[in-house]
Scaffold this motif. Structure first.
Motif: not given
Lengths: 117, 163, 687
Positions: C605-609, C611-617, C636-639, C671-678
């Motif tokens: 997801x971090x690549x797709x969108x 997003x910096x500062x996220x987990x890469x491993x 793949x997400x952080x948590x 806070x706002x959460x974005x809903x993923x279009x699976x």
């Protein structure tokens, strides 16, 4: 400030009449979508004026007019009818309806009839 | 009666007419017509939304209403500034669209009558000058008056979807 | 009508008329099936047309009003004279065509266009049809003819029921003559005159009028309009009282009341005719059916219609209430405090907001029946055109779904049914040859299953041709022929690919220039999926799975960098942690993972969108396997942050559409959460 009960099976007609009456200082105390509900609501709300459609399911306006007049011989019932229903309007008048309005109704006609009461 | 109402309307509009909310971006001062402004809030947590142009920073939650926020610096291709406690979001309503404008700082509401406003110099239509409706003179100062409708105009909104 | 503000009434007009037309269609189709129109059905059609005529006239939609009027006339005749030997099939066709005309006009109104259709042709067809019935049925018409059918022959006086009811000799009272003119345009002048005579009856005797046949003769209204009505009577009451009574009548233009010295004038009139005030109603009793059998109608009084926008607003507010509640009860300020009483009260609040939410949700739920019943018409029309014999079976129409969903699945269902009849069901001859029941069957079934509604469109036709589909898909370059084994289900689902159509000749019905991909797109739009199963010569089953509601979903919140996203639980298959060495990377850099022998692509997801500062491993984060239609992707997400019911909100209009995001929602802390279009993410990954 007359209290009016509007009886018509078409919500559209009820609402247009209601808007028109309320705009002109009448209080619409209730609506009924057929004759039997009209009779029931007449008892509950004791309106000053009832506007009554003729063709309705369950119990038509003529029967309802008769029944309401049986319960309350002083009831003021105004028939709301369409062109082409002359014979029925006549029956309604015989059944005790006070007057009638012809659909599609014009505001000044409606007010004239209702204000004459 | 109708005439009376009309009169009231006119005065209402009058009271809003020549009023501009002024704000600063770096050294320049800008003005936005007060009729567009619905409120001014401090900087808020912004939720980033992918695929948006850089100047749209994301969306914020304005008491349950979700609105996009635009960094006016970036819109004018100025260099970005870190947000601080003077940074403000001016919420404007333009053509039924609510949007927040991030500015360095908000200053006053000023009266600038139309005779004190001159049209901007006729430069290239594609330049960022196109967002300026006019230049207002207030004493010795100059305020750049924003064209809110152009700021959020359709061609830009469209470009959002094309990115 | 200019004095009624049209706008607020327009919505109501559209709503009610549309409903009435749907009702009409159902009655017609039901009646046609049983090949007879019951008195109730005829009366019901009459009533519907009467109502449409009235409200359309109010809105000045004259085309619709005129047409409704002529259908009303037709059914009036059917009701009063019960003609035998009516071509019911033709009748149904005719009225359905009229209904279509009205629907078209409504469509124009909906789109803000003037409803300018000309109903003349249809009106004429109805007239011709009606006179056809009359001719066939003319054996006893003359005696039954009513005021409405204006053949009242003046010479047939013996047939008319006028008689002199008052004693001429008993007239010591003063006699009067009243001449009354009504205001122009007050309408039904004859009935107004009748009302006056009726009112006069209380204080007067020997009442006669000129013209006299005021009710029976339709032309009397015209005469009264022109010449006024003259009423002759005798009365004991004082002149003033009589005058007042007459003058109280409304719409009077002119009233003259004279006492008659010479009663001859009156006598003359009396010779002619006397109004029979005690006349029995002319309308036969049957005309006012009491319809006691329609008991379900009595429920209507407990139902009101509500503007959907208000409902949406209520929904939003409840959603926010739920969020605010969470913000209060899990407020960080409360941490570490001993709050027994607070917690008790908070629990109560939670319970109530929960119930409130359920109720609001249930308000939006609408049974599928209206949508399902509409399909009867489709089946009927198609069978007629294609000369096939198909029965539509409807199961579970009482199943309820969210209002938004109803609006979005009507078209896909129509398409699937058309398709089933057009391409699925064989002709009678073919079916007979195959030893099948010559009558084909399409089943439309709805049921609840967990948090979903399942809708099945099943036919017992020839089934899908696997080889043909595969070949076509390969020819059109929709799939690669890499010799890899493809499951039946996968082959069948290819019919939903854009630009796919196995039938060379596009027929009038299922063709229409849109393919099955439109069906699947529409269903996806409401968060649903569609699957196909088919067995050769046994038939095809389309299974549509849709969520009960769109407005609130069960979501899994995940974190990527500083951003929060929500995944609809319905799409999640499982989540797990991947070890670095399990990761497969192809030469293009695409990452994959083997799970239980199957290989799935990984979408970071971090690549797709970006997003910096996220987990890469890969082993530090979490992998979530999501499925849409037939395809699966591992996100793949952080948590994982946890499960939560969320209220779906649209992204601001200004932002329009963002690929991979369907909307947003507010979390407890505001806070706002974005809903993923699976579905979108999965699709983009497979392209």
């Amino acid at each position: 400030m007359s209290k009016v009960l509007i009886v018509d099976d078409a919500a559209f007609m009820r609402t247009s009449l209601k808007l028109m009456l309320e705009r002109n200082g009448f209080t619409v105390v209730g609506e009924a979508e057929n004759g039997s509900v009209a009779i029931q609501k007449y008892g509950e709300l004791s309106p000053d004026i009832v506007t009554m459609d003729i063709t309705m399911p369950l119990l038509d306006g003529i029967e309802a007019t008769k029944k309401i007049r049986e319960i309350d011989p002083k009831a003021v019932i105004i028939i709301v009818s369409a062109m082409g229903q002359e014979a029925w309007v006549k029956d309604a008048v015989l059944a005790g309806a006070k007057n009638f309005i012809v659909k599609p109704f014009k505001e000044d006609h409606v007010l004239k009839v209702l204000n004459s009461i | 009666m109708a005439e009376l109402l009309e009169e009231i309307d006119v005065t209402e509009e009058d009271s809003q007419k020549d009023k501009f909310l002024t704000f600063s971006l770096g050294k320049e001062f800008y003005g936005v017509e007060i009729i567009y402004v619905t409120e001014i809030i401090g900087i808020q947590p912004i939720t980033e939304v992918p695929e948006l142009p850089v100047y749209i920073k994301g969306i914020i939650n304005l008491r349950g209403k979700i609105i996009p926020v635009m960094d006016v610096r970036l819109r004018f291709k100025k260099e970005a500034n870190d947000y601080n406690d003077r940074t403000c979001i001016i919420v404007i309503d333009v053509k039924e669209i609510s949007i927040g404008l991030i500015v360095d700082a908000v200053s006053d509401v000023l009266d600038i009558s139309s005779q004190d406003i001159v049209p901007p110099p006729d430069v290239n239509v594609n330049s960022h000058n196109r967002f300026i409706k006019g230049i207002g003179k207030v004493g010795n100062d100059v305020k750049l008056l924003l064209d809110c409708e152009k700021l959020i105009s359709d061609d830009d909104a469209q470009s959002l979807t094309n990115i | 009508m200019s004095d009624i503000s049209k706008e607020p009434m327009l919505e109501m007009y559209k709503f009610e008329t549309t409903q009435l037309l749907e009702q009409l269609e159902q009655i017609l189709i039901r009646s046609e099936k049983s090949n007879c129109y019951s008195p109730e059905a005829i009366n019901e059609v009459f009533r519907i047309m009467h109502t449409i005529k009235g409200s359309s006239a109010m809105m000045i939609f004259n085309g619709i009003s005129t047409l409704a009027h002529s259908i009303e006339d037709l059914f009036y005749y059917l009701r009063e004279f019960k003609p035998s030997d009516v071509d019911y099939e033709k009748l149904t066709d005719l009225v359905l065509n009229c209904a279509d005309f009205m629907k078209d006009e409504l469509g124009k109104i909906e789109n803000g266009v003037e409803p300018d259709g000309n109903p003349e042709e249809l009106v004429n067809l109805i007239k011709v049809f009606l006179s056809g019935i009359k001719q066939k049925d003319n054996k006893s018409i003359d005696s039954k003819e009513l005021t409405r059918e204006k053949s009242a022959n003046p010479s047939d006086e013996d047939k008319q029921k006028y008689y002199i009811s008052y004693n001429l000799n008993n007239s010591s009272k003063p006699h009067y003559k009243a001449t009354i003119f009504f205001e122009d345009g007050c309408e039904m002048e004859n009935i107004r005159a009748f009302s006056i005579i009726h009112a006069l009856n209380d204080i007067a005797d020997e009442i006669h009028s000129e013209p006299s046949d005021i009710i029976e003769n339709e032309n009397s209204a015209e005469i009264i309009k022109r010449e006024g009505i003259k009423i002759y009577f005798s009365s004991d009451s004082e002149y003033d009282i009589i005058f007042k009574l007459l003058n109280d009548a409304i719409f009077l233009k002119k009233l003259e009341l004279d006492e008659l010295k010479d009663i001859e004038e009156m006598q003359n009139v009396k010779q002619k005719k006397t109004i029979d005030l005690d006349d029995k109603p002319i309308i036969p009793e049957s005309s006012r059916l009491h319809e006691k059998e329609h008991t379900n109608k009595s429920f209507q009084q407990n139902i009101i219609s509500v503007n959907l926008q208000k409902l949406d607003k209520l929904m939003d507010l409840v959603g926010e209430l739920v969020i605010s509640e969470a913000m209060v009860t899990s407020n960080p300020d409360l941490k570490g405090l001993n709050l027994d009483n607070f917690n008790k009260a908070a629990n109560q609040l939670k319970k109530i907001t929960g119930e409130l939410q359920d109720i609001v949700m249930s308000i939006r739920m609408v049974p599928l029946s209206a949508t399902f019943q509409k399909m009867n018409r489709i089946v009927r029309d198609m069978c007629k055109k294609l000369n096939k014999d198909v029965e539509l079976e409807i199961i579970g129409e009482e199943t309820e779904v969210d209002k938004n969903i109803i609006e979005n699945i009507s078209d896909p269902l129509m398409h699937l049914i058309r398709n089933a009849i057009d391409h699925g069901i064989e002709t009678v001859e073919e079916r007979t040859l195959k030893g099948k029941n010559p009558k084909g069957k399409v089943t439309l079934e709805a049921k609840n299953e967990g948090g979903e509604v399942i809708i099945l469109v099943k036919d017992d036709g020839k089934g899908l041709n696997k080889e043909k589909i595969l070949k076509k898909a390969i020819d059109n370059g929709l799939v690669q022929d890499n010799g890899k084994e493809i499951s039946d289900r996968e082959i069948f689902s290819m019919i939903f690919l854009p630009g796919f159509s196995t039938k060379e000749s596009v027929t009038e019905f299922s063709g229409r220039g849109v393919g099955m991909d439109v069906v699947s797109n529409n269903i996806e739009k409401v968060g649903g999926v569609v699957n196909v199963d088919s067995v050769t010569d046994a038939g095809t089953t389309m299974t549509i799975k849709i969520p009960l509601t769109l407005a609130i979903i069960d979501g899994m919140n995940i974190r990527v960098g500083d951003s929060t996203f929500t995944i609809p639980i319905i799409s999640i298959k499982e989540s797990f942690r991947i070890k670095e060495d399990e990761l497969i990377t192809d030469p293009d850099g695409n990452e994959m993972i083997m799970v239980r022998g199957d290989c799935y692509p990984i979408l970071r997801i971090h690549k797709k969108f970006n997003i910096s500062d996220s987990i890469h491993n890969i082993h530090e984060g979490i992998t979530i396997m999501v499925e849409s239609e037939m395809n699966t992707v591992c996100l793949f997400a952080d948590e994982l942050l946890g499960e939560q019911q969320v209220v779906v909100k649209a992204l601001p209009q200004y932002i329009k559409k963002v690929k991979g995001i369907t909307g947003c929602t507010l979390l407890g802390e505001g806070t706002i959460s974005l809903i993923l279009d699976i579905a979108g993410l999965v699709k983009s990954n497979y392209k």
